[in-house]
Design a protein around this motif. Structure first.
Motif, PDB file in Angstrom:
ATOM      1  N   PRO B 162       4.186   2.701  13.320  1.00 28.30           N
ATOM      2  CA  PRO B 162       2.807   3.030  12.947  1.00 28.30           C
ATOM      3  C   PRO B 162       2.412   2.293  11.670  1.00 28.30           C
ATOM      4  N   LYS B 163       1.127   2.206  11.425  1.00 25.51           N
ATOM      5  CA  LYS B 163       0.635   1.537  10.221  1.00 25.51           C
ATOM      6  C   LYS B 163       1.163   2.256   8.985  1.00 25.51           C
ATOM      7  N   GLY B 164       1.615   1.489   8.027  1.00 21.20           N
ATOM      8  CA  GLY B 164       2.085   2.083   6.774  1.00 21.20           C
ATOM      9  C   GLY B 164       3.513   2.593   6.839  1.00 21.20           C
ATOM     10  N   TRP B 166       7.787   1.986   8.151  1.00 18.32           N
ATOM     11  CA  TRP B 166       8.784   0.946   8.301  1.00 18.32           C
ATOM     12  C   TRP B 166      10.064   1.556   8.879  1.00 18.32           C
ATOM     13  N   ASP B 186      10.322  -4.451   9.555  1.00 18.62           N
ATOM     14  CA  ASP B 186       9.127  -4.311  10.391  1.00 18.62           C
ATOM     15  C   ASP B 186       9.379  -4.894  11.784  1.00 18.62           C
ATOM     16  N   ASP B 212       7.748   6.586   6.202  1.00 20.68           N
ATOM     17  CA  ASP B 212       6.542   6.171   5.519  1.00 20.68           C
ATOM     18  C   ASP B 212       6.603   6.763   4.128  1.00 20.68           C
TER      19      ASP B 212
END
Lengths: 162, 226
Positions: B162-164, B166, B186, B212
């Motif tokens: 998801p965004k933000g 790792w 990533d 995150d």
């Protein structure tokens, strides 16, 4: 959510009223938005107020630091001097300490910062933290120890002021 | 930070974790024997006291906030935030926008999306709604190495980032000792150097963590032997 607004007023009072009402409202919005986004991570292992405190204090510390940077730029003084001044000022000494820790914890990053926060600010046992993180207790203790060492170094060197 | 021997590190870890008392005879002996260890122990205890003090302050703040009288505008905060979340996180951390600016932005976004759908036509991946963040435990899966006769050079795993967030890979000995930890990843694999591969024991456990800023959101683990 009213609790966060009231908490920010309390934090601001402790910091000598640095933020204006408009800025506090802005911080409240950021804190509430962040808390709402992560509501699913609240597992009831602490009170909702304790859980929300992390969001409120984090966003307050962030805004406070930004304001200090702006004021340091305006006065052409190094940011470090302003932070040191706050930590030394009697009216906000305990707030300065909390802010310094908050900044150092933010810099430390997960999982160490998360474990230290849960241990001290949510009164969680290592076993509970390990279960929550899906880790072995021994691993969590190692992370906790490593986090403390890094936190101590960061606080001592003033690295978090940079 | 003073360099300590691995034995001293372990002892200090046990003390700060509360497993061994700071005034236990063998801790006192180590302090007498090693000024560096004594300094680090003092520093760790001082930091723990500082954390406890700040935590106590936080409890006071929470108690004070509970008793604080109402704050002007507090009723509107939740409504404003709900509105903000509804309009997307794009402007969440910036200053509040006027209603007119927000409306224009939403209309523009809708127009762009509409055009994109028209032009892309039958491309399912583009017309499907965006996938929700995969924070559930079953979203992550250790692919390799697993089982016997495994190759320890490449650690592969399944999972959507998801965004933000790792990934992080942690390789452990069978007794739970951490051996290797990756940096933020990533991509869905973690490569070891030949030297690292050689240094590993023949049986390992490994974990892939989805993280995150809020901590670990999901994890999966596997056992492998070579």
């Amino acid at each position: 959510m009213k609790f966060l607004s009231r908490l920010l007023v309390v934090l601001n009072r402790r910091h000598g009223g640095m933020m204006t009402p408009d800025e506090l409202e802005e911080i409240a919005q950021d804190s509430v938005a962040a808390a709402l986004e992560k509501l699913g991570s609240f597992d009831g292992s602490s009170t909702i107020e304790t859980w929300l405190y992390g969001y409120g204090s984090f966003h307050y510390a962030n805004a406070y630091r930004k304001k200090l940077r702006r004021s340091a730029k305006a006065s052409r003084r190094p940011f470090e001097e302003d932070v040191a001044g706050i930590a030394d000022a009697p009216v906000v000494d305990r707030s300065g300490d909390r802010l310094a820790l908050e900044i150092a914890l933010e810099k430390l990053g997960p999982p160490e910062s998360e474990i230290i926060r849960q241990r001290y600010f949510q009164d969680q046992s290592f076993e509970a933290i390990a279960q929550r993180l899906g880790q072995k207790v021994a691993t969590v203790k190692t992370w906790f120890y490593r986090g403390l060492r890094e936190l101590g170094t960061s606080l001592n060197s003033g690295e978090h002021h940079a | 930070m003073t360099p300590l021997s691995p034995e001293q590190e372990r002892l200090l870890e046990q003390v700060v974790a509360g497993d061994v008392a700071p005034d236990a005879p063998h801790v006192r002996n180590e302090c007498d024997r090693s000024p560096a260890f004594a300094r680090e122990l003092d520093a760790a205890i001082a930091l723990i006291r500082r954390l406890e003090s700040v935590a106590n302050d936080a409890r006071e703040d929470i108690e004070d906030a509970r008793q604080e009288s109402s704050v002007p505008g507090e009723d509107a905060i939740a409504d404003t935030v709900r509105e903000r979340l509804r309009k997307g996180r794009a402007g969440a951390s910036t200053a509040r926008r006027s209603v007119l600016q927000s409306t224009v932005a939403i209309l523009a976004l809708a127009a762009v999306l509409g055009l994109a759908i028209v032009f892309i036509g039958n491309d399912e991946s583009a017309t499907s709604p965006p996938a929700p963040p995969h924070y559930l435990g079953d979203a992550l899966q250790c692919v390799a190495p697993r089982g016997n006769d495994a190759d320890f050079r490449v650690f592969r795993f399944n999972g959507i980032l998801p965004k933000g967030a790792w990934f992080e890979v942690v390789i452990l000995a069978q007794d739970g000792t951490e051996l290797i930890r990756s940096h933020r990843l990533d991509v869905n694999e973690f490569l070891l150097s030949d030297e690292q591969v050689r240094a590993l024991p023949d049986e390992i456990e490994w974990q892939v963590l989805l993280r995150d800023i809020g901590g670990v959101r999901s994890s999966a683990d596997a056992v492998a032997a070579r």
